[in-house]
Design a protein around this motif. Structure first.
Motif, mmCIF file in Angstrom:
data_model
loop_
_atom_site.group_PDB
_atom_site.id
_atom_site.type_symbol
_atom_site.label_atom_id
_atom_site.label_comp_id
_atom_site.label_asym_id
_atom_site.label_seq_id
_atom_site.Cartn_x
_atom_site.Cartn_y
_atom_site.Cartn_z
ATOM 1 N N VAL A 178 0.819 -1.204 0.000
ATOM 2 C CA VAL A 178 0.000 0.000 0.000
ATOM 3 C C VAL A 178 0.860 1.264 0.000
ATOM 4 O O VAL A 178 0.467 2.286 -0.530
ATOM 5 C CB VAL A 178 -1.013 -0.005 1.162
ATOM 6 N N ALA A 197 3.721 2.789 -4.358
ATOM 7 C CA ALA A 197 2.740 3.118 -5.395
ATOM 8 C C ALA A 197 2.805 2.218 -6.626
ATOM 9 O O ALA A 197 1.786 1.700 -7.072
ATOM 10 C CB ALA A 197 2.885 4.580 -5.796
ATOM 11 N N ALA A 238 1.854 -1.370 -5.701
ATOM 12 C CA ALA A 238 0.440 -1.428 -5.336
ATOM 13 C C ALA A 238 -0.444 -1.385 -6.574
ATOM 14 O O ALA A 238 -1.445 -2.093 -6.660
ATOM 15 C CB ALA A 238 0.098 -0.284 -4.388
ATOM 16 N N ALA A 239 -0.071 -0.572 -7.541
ATOM 17 C CA ALA A 239 -0.842 -0.496 -8.787
ATOM 18 C C ALA A 239 -0.691 -1.779 -9.587
ATOM 19 O O ALA A 239 -1.674 -2.327 -10.095
ATOM 20 C CB ALA A 239 -0.402 0.707 -9.602
ATOM 21 N N THR A 284 -3.593 -3.874 -5.704
ATOM 22 C CA THR A 284 -3.914 -3.471 -4.337
ATOM 23 C C THR A 284 -4.718 -2.176 -4.323
ATOM 24 O O THR A 284 -5.726 -2.072 -3.621
ATOM 25 C CB THR A 284 -2.620 -3.308 -3.503
ATOM 26 N N LEU A 285 -4.280 -1.178 -5.082
ATOM 27 C CA LEU A 285 -4.981 0.108 -5.080
ATOM 28 C C LEU A 285 -6.387 -0.020 -5.650
ATOM 29 O O LEU A 285 -7.329 0.550 -5.106
ATOM 30 C CB LEU A 285 -4.188 1.155 -5.853
ATOM 31 N N GLN A 325 -10.528 0.739 -3.749
ATOM 32 C CA GLN A 325 -11.310 1.887 -4.200
ATOM 33 C C GLN A 325 -12.767 1.881 -3.739
ATOM 34 O O GLN A 325 -13.281 2.936 -3.404
ATOM 35 C CB GLN A 325 -11.216 2.034 -5.712
ATOM 36 N N ALA A 353 -0.130 6.411 3.629
ATOM 37 C CA ALA A 353 -0.350 5.629 2.404
ATOM 38 C C ALA A 353 -1.710 4.933 2.450
ATOM 39 O O ALA A 353 -2.438 4.919 1.459
ATOM 40 C CB ALA A 353 0.764 4.599 2.236
ATOM 41 N N GLN A 389 -4.470 7.472 1.859
ATOM 42 C CA GLN A 389 -4.561 7.860 0.444
ATOM 43 C C GLN A 389 -5.203 6.764 -0.390
ATOM 44 O O GLN A 389 -5.936 7.038 -1.341
ATOM 45 C CB GLN A 389 -3.172 8.172 -0.104
ATOM 46 N N ALA A 390 -4.936 5.510 -0.037
ATOM 47 C CA ALA A 390 -5.405 4.390 -0.842
ATOM 48 C C ALA A 390 -6.853 4.004 -0.559
ATOM 49 O O ALA A 390 -7.572 3.612 -1.476
ATOM 50 C CB ALA A 390 -4.510 3.174 -0.607
#
Length: 117
Positions: free
Chosen positions: A7, A10, A13-14, A18-19, A23, A72, A75-76
């Motif tokens: 997480v 970045a 995670a993408a 994970t991101l 959502q 983090a 933000q996620a």
């Protein structure tokens, strides 16, 4: 529920999804979430680490990076609908309850400093 160290990384995670999985607003409910550092590996990306901590120059993660992990996660989670201070408050309360501690125990432990081996 928990989040992996991805997480705070970045690109990873993408790449791992994970991101995207975080959502939906109900993907991970704050009342059930705890954070951890994934020490000594999976250090959060440098922009999440405050310059004054000296953690940006190191290669390994450590518990002092917990605020960066929290930022983090904030933000996620659902695109940042929960500010970091709200995530910190909720996850601290969850950890205290999970481990059967109260806030006074946690403050006393923090004031005592790190345990000596």
């Amino acid at each position: 529920f928990g989040l992996t160290g991805y997480v705070g990384m970045a690109k990873r995670a993408a790449d791992t999804g994970t991101l995207a999985a975080l959502q939906p607003e109900d993907a991970l409910p704050l009342p059930a979430l705890m954070l951890e550092t994934d020490s000594p590996f999976m250090r959060p990306d440098k922009p999440l680490l405050p310059q004054e901590t000296g953690l940006r120059s190191g290669r390994h993660n450590e518990p002092a990076a917990m605020p960066a992990v929290c930022r983090a996660a904030a933000q996620a989670l659902a695109g940042g609908v929960h500010p970091a201070h709200e995530v910190a408050r909720a996850t601290t309360a969850n950890a205290l309850a999970f481990f059967g501690l109260d806030a006074a125990d946690a403050r006393a432990a923090a004031a005592a400093g790190p345990a000596r081996a």
